[in-house]
Design an enzyme around this catalytic site. Structure first.
Site, PDB file in Angstrom:
ATOM      1  N   ARG A  14       0.670  -1.440  -0.229  1.00 15.56           N
ATOM      2  CA  ARG A  14       0.037   0.295  -0.192  1.00 15.56           C
ATOM      3  C   ARG A  14       1.025   1.510   0.032  1.00 15.56           C
ATOM      4  NH1 ARG A  14      -3.478  -2.347   4.845  1.00 15.56           N
ATOM      5  NH2 ARG A  14      -1.369  -3.519   5.206  1.00 15.56           N
ATOM      6  N   LYS A  21       8.778  -1.456   2.706  1.00 13.44           N
ATOM      7  CA  LYS A  21       7.963   0.053   3.683  1.00 13.44           C
ATOM      8  C   LYS A  21       9.111   0.262   5.084  1.00 13.44           C
ATOM      9  CE  LYS A  21       4.068  -1.943   6.444  1.00 13.44           C
ATOM     10  NZ  LYS A  21       2.962  -2.152   6.369  1.00 13.44           N
ATOM     11  N   THR A  88       2.263 -13.366   9.152  1.00 14.34           N
ATOM     12  CA  THR A  88       2.935 -12.826  10.089  1.00 14.34           C
ATOM     13  C   THR A  88       2.848 -13.870  10.618  1.00 14.34           C
ATOM     14  OG1 THR A  88       0.810 -11.715  10.951  1.00 14.34           O
ATOM     15  CG2 THR A  88       2.301 -10.081  10.554  1.00 14.34           C
ATOM     16  N   LYS A 356      32.943  24.872   2.499  1.00 13.35           N
ATOM     17  CA  LYS A 356      33.048  23.844   2.247  1.00 13.35           C
ATOM     18  C   LYS A 356      34.233  23.368   3.628  1.00 13.35           C
ATOM     19  CE  LYS A 356      34.965  20.770  -0.209  1.00 13.35           C
ATOM     20  NZ  LYS A 356      35.888  19.828  -0.819  1.00 13.35           N
ATOM     21  N   TYR A 371      33.751  32.437  -1.884  1.00 21.48           N
ATOM     22  CA  TYR A 371      33.297  30.460  -2.336  1.00 21.48           C
ATOM     23  C   TYR A 371      34.678  30.429  -1.188  1.00 21.48           C
ATOM     24  CZ  TYR A 371      34.677  25.286  -2.744  1.00 21.48           C
ATOM     25  OH  TYR A 371      34.627  24.149  -2.944  1.00 21.48           O
ATOM     26  N   ASN A 391      39.936  25.362  -5.841  1.00 19.50           N
ATOM     27  CA  ASN A 391      40.504  24.157  -5.064  1.00 19.50           C
ATOM     28  C   ASN A 391      41.235  23.216  -5.739  1.00 19.50           C
ATOM     29  OD1 ASN A 391      37.537  24.555  -4.949  1.00 19.50           O
ATOM     30  ND2 ASN A 391      37.390  23.108  -2.665  1.00 19.50           N
ATOM     31  N   SER A 410      38.931  42.738  -2.133  1.00 19.49           N
ATOM     32  CA  SER A 410      37.529  42.344  -2.663  1.00 19.49           C
ATOM     33  C   SER A 410      38.207  41.029  -4.170  1.00 19.49           C
ATOM     34  CB  SER A 410      36.964  43.406  -3.258  1.00 19.49           C
ATOM     35  OG  SER A 410      36.489  43.554  -1.832  1.00 19.49           O
TER      36      SER A 410
HETATM   37  C1  UD1 Z   1      -1.329  -6.341  11.684  1.00 20.42           C
HETATM   38  C2  UD1 Z   1      -2.000  -7.643  12.258  1.00 20.42           C
HETATM   39  C3  UD1 Z   1      -3.535  -6.641  12.772  1.00 20.42           C
HETATM   40  C4  UD1 Z   1      -3.029  -5.423  12.913  1.00 20.42           C
HETATM   41  C5  UD1 Z   1      -2.466  -4.433  12.626  1.00 20.42           C
HETATM   42  C6  UD1 Z   1      -1.324  -3.063  13.824  1.00 20.42           C
HETATM   43  C7  UD1 Z   1      -2.229  -9.452  11.031  1.00 20.42           C
HETATM   44  C8  UD1 Z   1      -2.835 -10.483  10.673  1.00 20.42           C
HETATM   45  N1  UD1 Z   1      -2.861  -7.968  10.990  1.00 20.42           N
HETATM   46  O1  UD1 Z   1      -2.088  -6.288   9.975  1.00 20.42           O
HETATM   47  O2  UD1 Z   1      -4.401  -7.724  13.828  1.00 20.42           O
HETATM   48  O3  UD1 Z   1      -4.255  -4.912  13.898  1.00 20.42           O
HETATM   49  O4  UD1 Z   1      -0.898  -5.557  12.097  1.00 20.42           O
HETATM   50  O5  UD1 Z   1      -1.182  -2.669  12.885  1.00 20.42           O
HETATM   51  O6  UD1 Z   1      -0.875  -9.809  11.824  1.00 20.42           O
HETATM   52  N2  UD1 Z   1       5.378  -8.836   7.504  1.00 20.42           N
HETATM   53  C9  UD1 Z   1       6.162  -9.798   7.532  1.00 20.42           C
HETATM   54  N3  UD1 Z   1       5.885 -11.557   6.807  1.00 20.42           N
HETATM   55  C10 UD1 Z   1       4.503 -10.892   6.129  1.00 20.42           C
HETATM   56  C11 UD1 Z   1       3.418 -10.247   6.182  1.00 20.42           C
HETATM   57  C12 UD1 Z   1       4.158  -9.391   7.505  1.00 20.42           C
HETATM   58  O7  UD1 Z   1       7.038  -9.816   7.741  1.00 20.42           O
HETATM   59  O8  UD1 Z   1       4.239 -12.226   5.619  1.00 20.42           O
HETATM   60  C13 UD1 Z   1       5.069  -8.296   8.453  1.00 20.42           C
HETATM   61  C14 UD1 Z   1       5.164  -6.688   7.815  1.00 20.42           C
HETATM   62  O9  UD1 Z   1       6.605  -6.500   6.853  1.00 20.42           O
HETATM   63  C15 UD1 Z   1       5.024  -5.884   8.745  1.00 20.42           C
HETATM   64  C16 UD1 Z   1       4.016  -6.245   9.425  1.00 20.42           C
HETATM   65  O10 UD1 Z   1       4.143  -7.793   9.384  1.00 20.42           O
HETATM   66  O11 UD1 Z   1       6.467  -4.712   9.234  1.00 20.42           O
HETATM   67  C17 UD1 Z   1       2.909  -5.976   9.502  1.00 20.42           C
HETATM   68  O12 UD1 Z   1       2.302  -6.783   8.394  1.00 20.42           O
HETATM   69  P1  UD1 Z   1       0.799  -5.894   7.526  1.00 20.42           P
HETATM   70  O13 UD1 Z   1       0.737  -6.149   6.574  1.00 20.42           O
HETATM   71  O14 UD1 Z   1       1.216  -4.624   7.824  1.00 20.42           O
HETATM   72  O15 UD1 Z   1       0.180  -6.057   8.368  1.00 20.42           O
HETATM   73  P2  UD1 Z   1      -1.663  -5.055   9.087  1.00 20.42           P
HETATM   74  O16 UD1 Z   1      -2.408  -6.136   7.590  1.00 20.42           O
HETATM   75  O17 UD1 Z   1      -1.092  -3.942   9.747  1.00 20.42           O
HETATM   76 CA    CA Z   2       0.730  -3.019   9.861  1.00 20.06          CA
END
Ligand code: UD1
Ligand code: CA
Length: 461
Positions: A14, A21, A88, A356, A371, A391, A410
């Site tokens: 997004r 990100k 996650t 500089k 300068y 320089n 000057s």
């Molecule tokens: C997540 C939570 C949601 C919470 C929100 C808070 C889950 C399923 N959902 O949603 O409940 O309210 O955060 O901000 O956990 N990431 C990985 N590997 C992956 C996917 C994501 O490392 O496979 C990392 C992303 O880089 C990020 C973090 O996990 O830093 C969260 O992922 P994101 O996709 O932003 O989760 P949300 O949809 O915001």
């Molecule tokens: Ca998030």
């Protein structure tokens, strides 16, 4: 014993960016650096960052990073790769081989929650330990909970389930209590149930939040200030986080005795240090490792970056980067100091002057249109308007040295490498190409010729 794991493998679709990100910057630090920073006050035994999308870039940024101090108090950063980003929960599953036999708690933080306070994390861990929970998670009541997972609890604050926004029914969406993405797990419990996760949801991902269905007791801890848990998913969130951070930083400095004129037009990184009775004027931006001492007045319209400004200095409509200015000196209007310029006390660097990698001794002036690059000036030197150090010979940079009390007329050019001694006077309009010893006048231009009675011949008709 607490280990931390930061989720930083996602692309952050997004954000509509090539950059992962977690590497987007907020007030001079990347999001993931900020998350790491928020854990600095707790005793940790291991620090693991889970990387995936452009993993090399994330690793590089963290290892060469600005704000992760090489503090022996912290265990070194470890990186665990999640080659495919399947959610996650899947990310945390990657820890299984790495945390085998670990008996402590695992603090998990989303890499996109940059505004968390250290206090909040400490409190989460304290509640977790006090109740000997299997898991404890940070929650908040948001006026607008859209996009966040909703947390459902019983009357004892024990978590029953977490439902992602996109999986919520209309009725479930009415619940404004959200999951902040910050959890403390008892690892031996989590380890056992991690393989149970299923991807039966709208995104077809393995959700870490589903682990609460297998663990007990799981407790929710509300954060007092919900602004802390803002998760950055798009550029609008980033702008909002920026505002929140700015308000925090400015409130802090105003409370500490700093005057901010028109605060909304000013930005200050939270890495900046200010002393009481500093005045920051409108449209001024203070960045990086900058410090400003008491009595100084910065702005309007100035940018100070990674620089140290002494007491009672004024900087007016100017840019100062990677430089040092000692007390009582006046900079600007429209000066540019960069590349390790060092200005002594009681100096004047004035209109349209660029410096500089130049060191200037106390009570010296470079007041107009100059300068100076790779130059070292003694004390009480006066650089006349329009003086230039040549320089650069097209290949290499060369040094210019100017002794105490020397005056450059000057519109002179000092062709480096060159050394001018003390108490030298350079005649205006000179092009000085050879070294000059102490106590000399140097005139390096052709002598003016005046021909009396000379007139243009009348053109022939
Ligand atoms: C997540 C939570 C949601 C919470 C929100 C808070 C889950 C399923 N959902 O949603 O409940 O309210 O955060 O901000 O956990 N990431 C990985 N590997 C992956 C996917 C994501 O490392 O496979 C990392 C992303 O880089 C990020 C973090 O996990 O830093 C969260 O992922 P994101 O996709 O932003 O989760 P949300 O949809 O915001
Ligand atoms: Ca998030």
């Amino acid at each position: 014993m607490v280990a931390i794991a930061i989720l930083a493998a996602g692309r952050g679709t997004r954000m509509k960016s090539d950059l992962p990100k977690v590497l987007h910057e907020l007030g001079g630090l990347t999001l993931v650096e900020r998350v790491l920073q928020s854990c600095q006050e707790i005793q940790i035994s291991r620090r693991i960052v889970i990387v995936g999308y452009r993993a090399e870039l994330v690793k590089e940024a963290l290892i060469g990073g600005k704000e992760i101090p090489e503090n022996p108090q912290f265990p070194p950063l470890e990186f665990v790769e999640q080659t495919e980003q399947l959610g996650t929960g899947h990310a945390i599953q990657q820890l299984l081989p790495h945390l085998e036999g670990f008996q402590g708690d695992l603090l998990v933080l989303n890499g996109d929650v940059p505004l968390l306070r250290a206090e909040t994390i400490k409190q989460l861990i304290a509640v977790h330990k006090q109740h000997q929970n299997s898991a404890t998670l940070l929650t908040a009541n948001l006026p607008n909970p859209q996009g966040y997972g909703r947390v459902f609890t019983d009357s004892q604050n024990l978590v029953e389930q977490i439902v992602e926004d996109r999986d919520c029914t209309q009725a479930q969406k009415q619940n404004h209590r959200i999951n902040a993405g910050v959890y403390c797990f008892h690892w031996p419990d989590l380890e056992k149930i991690l393989p149970e996760l299923k991807a039966d949801n709208d995104q077809k991902e393995y959700y870490l939040t589903d682990t609460v269905n297998f663990l007990s007791p799981v407790m929710a801890v509300d954060v007092e200030d919900y602004q802390e848990i803002l998760g950055i998913n798009d550029r609008k969130h980033l702008a909002t986080a920026c505002d929140i951070l700015q308000t925090r930083v400015k409130d802090k400095w105003m409370t500490a005795g700093v005057t901010l004129l028109d605060p909304n037009s000013i930005t200050i990184d939270d890495t900046v240090e200010l002393q009481p009775d500093v005045v920051i004027e409108p449209q001024t931006h203070l960045r990086g490792k900058t410090s400003i001492a008491s009595g100084s007045r910065i702005g309007p319209g100035s940018l100070i970056e990674n620089s140290q400004i002494g007491e009672n200095v004024t900087v007016l409509y100017s840019v100062v980067s990677d430089s040092i200015v000692a007390e009582n000196s006046r900079i600007g209007p429209y000066a540019h100091l960069r590349g390790h310029a060092e200005i002594g006390a009681n100096c004047r660097v004035g209109n349209f002057v660029e410096l500089k990698n130049t060191q200037i001794g106390d009570r010296s002036n470079v007041a107009h249109l100059s300068y100076l690059g790779d130059a070292t000036l003694g004390e009480k030197v006066n650089i006349g308007a329009g003086t230039i150090t040549a320089n650069y010979d097209g290949k290499n940079k060369h040094k210019t040295q100017i002794g105490n009390q020397t005056k450059i007329g000057s519109n002179s050019v000092l062709v480096a490498p060159i050394t001018l001694g003390q108490d030298v006077t350079v005649a205006a309009g000179s092009v000085v190409t050879e070294d000059v010893p102490n106590d000399c006048l140097v005139i390096a231009r052709s002598r003016q010729v005046v021909k009396p009675g000379w007139k243009l011949k009348e053109p022939k008709k």
